[in-house]
Design an enzyme around this catalytic site. Structure first.
Site, PDB file in Angstrom:
ATOM      1  N   LEU A 149       0.831  -1.210   0.000  1.00  0.00           N
ATOM      2  CA  LEU A 149       0.000   0.000   0.000  1.00  0.00           C
ATOM      3  C   LEU A 149       0.867   1.262   0.000  1.00  0.00           C
ATOM      4  CD1 LEU A 149      -2.921   1.059   0.165  1.00  0.00           C
ATOM      5  CD2 LEU A 149      -2.643   1.184   2.627  1.00  0.00           C
TER       6      LEU A 149
ATOM      7  N   LYS B 127      -2.849  11.021  17.597  1.00  0.00           N
ATOM      8  CA  LYS B 127      -2.770   9.591  17.880  1.00  0.00           C
ATOM      9  C   LYS B 127      -4.138   8.985  18.147  1.00  0.00           C
ATOM     10  CE  LYS B 127       1.909   9.220  18.711  1.00  0.00           C
ATOM     11  NZ  LYS B 127       3.019   9.992  19.232  1.00  0.00           N
TER      12      LYS B 127
ATOM     13  N   ILE C  98      15.686  19.170  15.604  1.00  0.00           N
ATOM     14  CA  ILE C  98      15.241  18.086  16.477  1.00  0.00           C
ATOM     15  C   ILE C  98      16.127  16.851  16.347  1.00  0.00           C
ATOM     16  CG2 ILE C  98      13.204  16.734  17.157  1.00  0.00           C
ATOM     17  CD1 ILE C  98      13.072  19.804  17.602  1.00  0.00           C
TER      18      ILE C  98
ATOM     19  N   HIS D 267       5.885  18.184   8.835  1.00  0.00           N
ATOM     20  CA  HIS D 267       5.070  17.123   8.240  1.00  0.00           C
ATOM     21  C   HIS D 267       4.507  17.543   6.897  1.00  0.00           C
ATOM     22  CE1 HIS D 267       5.356  16.296  12.506  1.00  0.00           C
ATOM     23  NE2 HIS D 267       5.402  15.041  12.121  1.00  0.00           N
TER      24      HIS D 267
HETATM   25  N1  GLN Z   1      15.494  12.982  16.989  1.00  0.00           N
HETATM   26  C1  GLN Z   1      14.442  12.421  16.223  1.00  0.00           C
HETATM   27  C2  GLN Z   1      14.483  12.940  14.793  1.00  0.00           C
HETATM   28  O1  GLN Z   1      14.798  14.067  14.612  1.00  0.00           O
HETATM   29  C3  GLN Z   1      13.101  12.708  16.835  1.00  0.00           C
HETATM   30  C4  GLN Z   1      11.988  12.099  16.046  1.00  0.00           C
HETATM   31  C5  GLN Z   1      10.617  12.179  16.690  1.00  0.00           C
HETATM   32  O2  GLN Z   1      10.348  12.989  17.504  1.00  0.00           O
HETATM   33  N2  GLN Z   1       9.719  11.336  16.297  1.00  0.00           N
HETATM   34  O3  GLN Z   1      14.169  12.248  13.861  1.00  0.00           O
HETATM   35 ZN    ZN Z   2       9.129  14.683  16.952  1.00  0.00          ZN
END
Ligand code: GLN
Ligand code: ZN
Length: 766
Positions: free
Chosen positions: A18, A116, A444, A707
């Site tokens: 898929l 979620k 992040i 996203h």
């Molecule tokens: N450190 C991870 C990243 O940057 C954090 C991912 C997440 O929060 N799902 O991919």
């Molecule tokens: Zn994240």
């Protein structure tokens, strides 16, 4: 006869078919006819497999191109205007636009929110309701799929998300209003749907109302009764399905709803079984979900038989058997796994094996014998013998039980949960050490996972690339990423995680007690799938896991380099966890392993260490009465992993897609120096929590929605931060995206981060 049925089957396909076709369609590589044909093939295969497993009724309507809640929105015509001008017909492109944030013109627009699904790692697209929301039957997908299954000769049980849960899971757009005011109109459209189904010859309809396991306000409880009283279509039997917990104080209400049958989750809610059987009106069937749809362990058939036996005597043919919930949350087929080892494999069951277990039970309970005759009946059965052997070997296996781990847990002291000084003192030392500007910028952790990176990891894993070659390629990737970050002008850098395919798998592979599958994929959101590790035994760190990569990255820059770890709760939450000891005990074992890694990073000269906990909120029990206990052990695990460092070392954590309002105090208790969080997709709504509760440490509210492929403008981000500064003192604000950038491409990431850094500079100057 005992009827067996299934609530839903994994839709992604045993080889993620898929995902492949949906992504090919998005990229314009295949057309919609081709896409639809692939869907038909997948469904046909899955239905046939379920029939072959001996089910009496198979679910139809559980298949989805992206998410079944989004399907329901389409079915009901809940399509926000930005995705569809009045003249547009609603079609599969409208559908993908809602999920991915595109206007009909193709221009970027805000995607629908995603969140979620209960306490799972599956994400659904949140319905958006306006105060004058109109509902109208708008999409034929469900009816087409039913006709398709019927034409293949299957005994079809359509699956619908129920009106109450649908309404509950949605969100008001614009001014806040009472969603329940929409219920009558909504129920009316459900009525139309039911009539259509009846006309199609449907006998049983599964309506999912998973919110019935939550603590519901009394208005909602009343609304349920009213809604189901008006949803009566003669000759169409409704099986009302609940899952993920007990019915708790909704139990009487649910037992007496005017439906032909009720399904309950007996894996998580067996305590109430007797009450339900006692209270169930004599005309109703009771479907008991005895096979765990949320985990991959083989069932203890003896235990299930003992549970069902007295109930069977009372209910007779009114007893149906099923998995506890949809099998969406488990992989398709254990048979595909060739590398797991015989012993471990003998402990497991994936979707198809679960249906086999169900069939064993169905065969047993279809034999009309007295309660005391079952033992003699099942004793000689091969399936039962195997189930018992598997149980025994788990109890005794030395691969599972490790004395040194148990001993270390027993020796944990209170001091191990506490940093040396409080945040106020630590922050002074850290400021001096790190010399960061106001509004420091960071990311992040991950950067785009290019084809080359994936290719290299793949070849290395297959043994087709030498260790030296792999290492040098990864170093090259890290150096490219560090150079990009320098060029963009970020303040705290990361190594970029090129060596990680998945944030849990990467660590699990290096820890004892974890096992990995080759094909154990489950859907996380849309075309995104994850392959959760299996935590089968006591967890132990074998050696450094991230130190060398991080140290190398650090050697390339004068700026602080942030070490990057996945937190204990997230490791637990995104794995299939052993069911032979409390989750808290397993979590603590992971925390101890991570603590050693944190200390090793500090020793290697890393001054900032991020411990990601994106799944912290998702671990929260569905019932409020169980929150306190969870939050205590989960926060303790985080602290145990992080508190071993000196004051100067700055601990970050990261959480995304979390609603913080109700757990903000627990998050403060983690005592991380900095937390980066998701906010951009929900309009900084998250910050409400921070205005009511005085969060004591530093915060980076995500200003860049990673996203979506859209590049946020400087202005947009400046505005978001200004809004954040209303509830959080500017000296404690960080500027960062709302999550890792691994799924994005470099051009958009460079543009987005450059804008972000420009926004930070603008704010500093102001
Ligand atoms: N450190 C991870 C990243 O940057 C954090 C991912 C997440 O929060 N799902 O991919
Ligand atoms: Zn994240």
């Amino acid at each position: 006869m005992t009827v067996s049925h299934n609530l839903g089957f994994p839709r992604i396909g045993a080889n993620r078919e898929l995902k492949r076709v949906v992504e090919a369609y998005w990229q314009g590589k295949i057309d919609s006819d081709n896409l639809l044909e692939h869907g038909r093939q997948l469904r046909a295969r899955h239905w046939q497999q379920q029939v072959d497993s001996g089910l009496d009724l198979i679910p139809v309507g559980d298949f989805s191109w992206y998410d079944h809640v989004l399907d329901t929105s389409m079915l009901l015509g809940v399509v926000p205007e930005r995705f569809c001008q009045n003249s547009d017909a609603i079609n599969i492109d409208t559908y993908f636009r809602m999920a991915r944030g595109r206007a009909p013109s193709g221009a970027p627009t805000a995607a629908c929110e995603m969140t979620k699904w209960f306490d799972t790692n599956y994400h659904y697209i949140v319905p958006e309701f306006s105060e004058k929301q109109l509902f109208a039957l708008s999409y034929e997908k469900l009816f087409e799929e039913i006709a398709e299954a019927q034409s293949l000769g299957h005994k079809v049980k359509p699956v619908l998300l129920g009106p109450i849960s649908y309404l509950w899971l949605g969100k008001c757009k614009g001014a806040e209003f009472d969603r329940l005011s929409l219920l009558d109109d909504l129920t009316a459209v459900y009525g139309e749907i039911l009539n259509r189904l009846k006309a199609m010859g449907v006998d049983w309809l599964q309506i999912d109302e998973p919110i019935l396991v939550l603590d519901l306000p009394s208005e909602w409880q009343k609304a349920i009764t009213a809604s189901y009283h008006s949803l009566q279509v003669k000759g169409l039997n409704i099986l009302l399905t609940t899952y993920f917990g007990t019915l708790a104080n909704n139990v009487n209400l649910v037992c007496h709803l005017p439906v032909a049958g009720l399904h309950i989750d007996a894996v998580r809610g067996s305590d109430q079984l007797t009450t339900i059987v006692d209270n169930l009106p004599a005309y109703k069937i009771l479907s008991i979900g005895v096979i765990d749809g949320r985990n991959i362990w083989r069932s203890d058939l003896d235990e299930i038989i003992a549970l069902l036996n007295p109930i069977k005597q009372r209910l007779k043919a009114r007893l149906w058997l099923a998995p506890s919930c949809s099998l969406l949350h488990v992989p398709v087929d254990l048979e595909q796994e060739k590398k797991l080892g015989i012993e471990l494999k003998s402990w497991l069951a994936f979707a198809l094996q679960k249906l086999d277990e169900l069939d064993v039970l169905k065969q047993i309970f279809s034999q009309a014998v007295e309660e005391n005759e079952y033992q003699a009946l099942i004793g000689p059965l091969q399936d039962i013998k195997e189930s018992r052997l598997s149980r025994q070997s788990r109890i005794n296996s030395t691969r599972i039980h490790r004395d040194d781990v148990i001993k270390r847990q027993a020796e944990i002291t209170d001091a191990m949960f506490e940093r040396t000084s409080a945040y106020a003192q630590r922050s002074l030392k850290q400021r001096e050490e790190l010399a960061l500007p106001k509004y420091p910028s960071t990311t992040i952790g991950s950067f785009p996972q290019t084809k080359e990176i994936r290719q290299a990891r793949h070849l290395y894993k297959q043994g087709e690339m030498s260790h030296e070659e792999y290492e040098s390629q990864m170093r090259k990737e890290i150096s490219i990423m560090v150079a990009h970050q320098e060029e963009i002008g970020l303040d705290v850098l990361v190594h970029g995680e090129p060596e990680r395919n998945d944030m849990v798998e990467y660590f699990g592979e290096q820890l004892e007690g974890f096992a990995f599958t080759e094909y154990g994929w489950v859907q996380s959101y849309g075309s995104r799938c994850v392959k959760p590790p299996i935590i089968y035994g006591d967890v132990k760190r074998q050696g450094d896991m991230t130190v060398a990569w991080t140290q190398y990255a650090r050697s390339l820059t004068k700026k602080p380099m942030k070490g990057m770890l996945t937190g204990p709760v997230t490791m637990l939450q995104w794995s299939f966890v052993r069911d032979d000891q409390p989750r808290s005990v397993t979590c603590q074992q992971i925390a101890l392993a991570l603590r050693d890694e944190v200390i090793a990073l500090e020793r290697a000269g890393i001054e900032v260490i991020q411990i990601d906990e994106p799944a912290f909120r998702e671990g929260l029990p569905l019932k409020q009465s169980e929150w306190k206990a969870y939050l205590k052990w989960a926060a303790d695990a985080f602290r145990l992993s992080s508190a071993g460092v000196k004051d100067e070392t700055q601990i970050h954590t990261h959480m995304c897609y979390a609603e913080f309002n109700d757990i903000i105090e627990a998050i403060a208790k983690l005592d991380a120096d900095v937390i980066t969080i998701e906010t951009s997709r929900s309009d900084m709504e998250l910050l409400d929590a921070f205005s009511e509760f005085d969060y004591p440490n530093e915060i980076g509210p995500g200003v860049y929605d990673i996203h979506s492929p859209n590049v946020p403008s400087v202005e947009q981000m400046v505005n978001l931060i200004k809004r954040a500064a209303d509830s959080i003192p500017a000296e404690r604000l960080w500027i960062n995206p709302d999550c890792g950038l691994k799924t994005r491409g470099w051009p958009e990431v460079k543009a987005g981060l450059s804008n972000m850094v420009a926004a930070a500079r603008q704010l500093r100057e102001a």
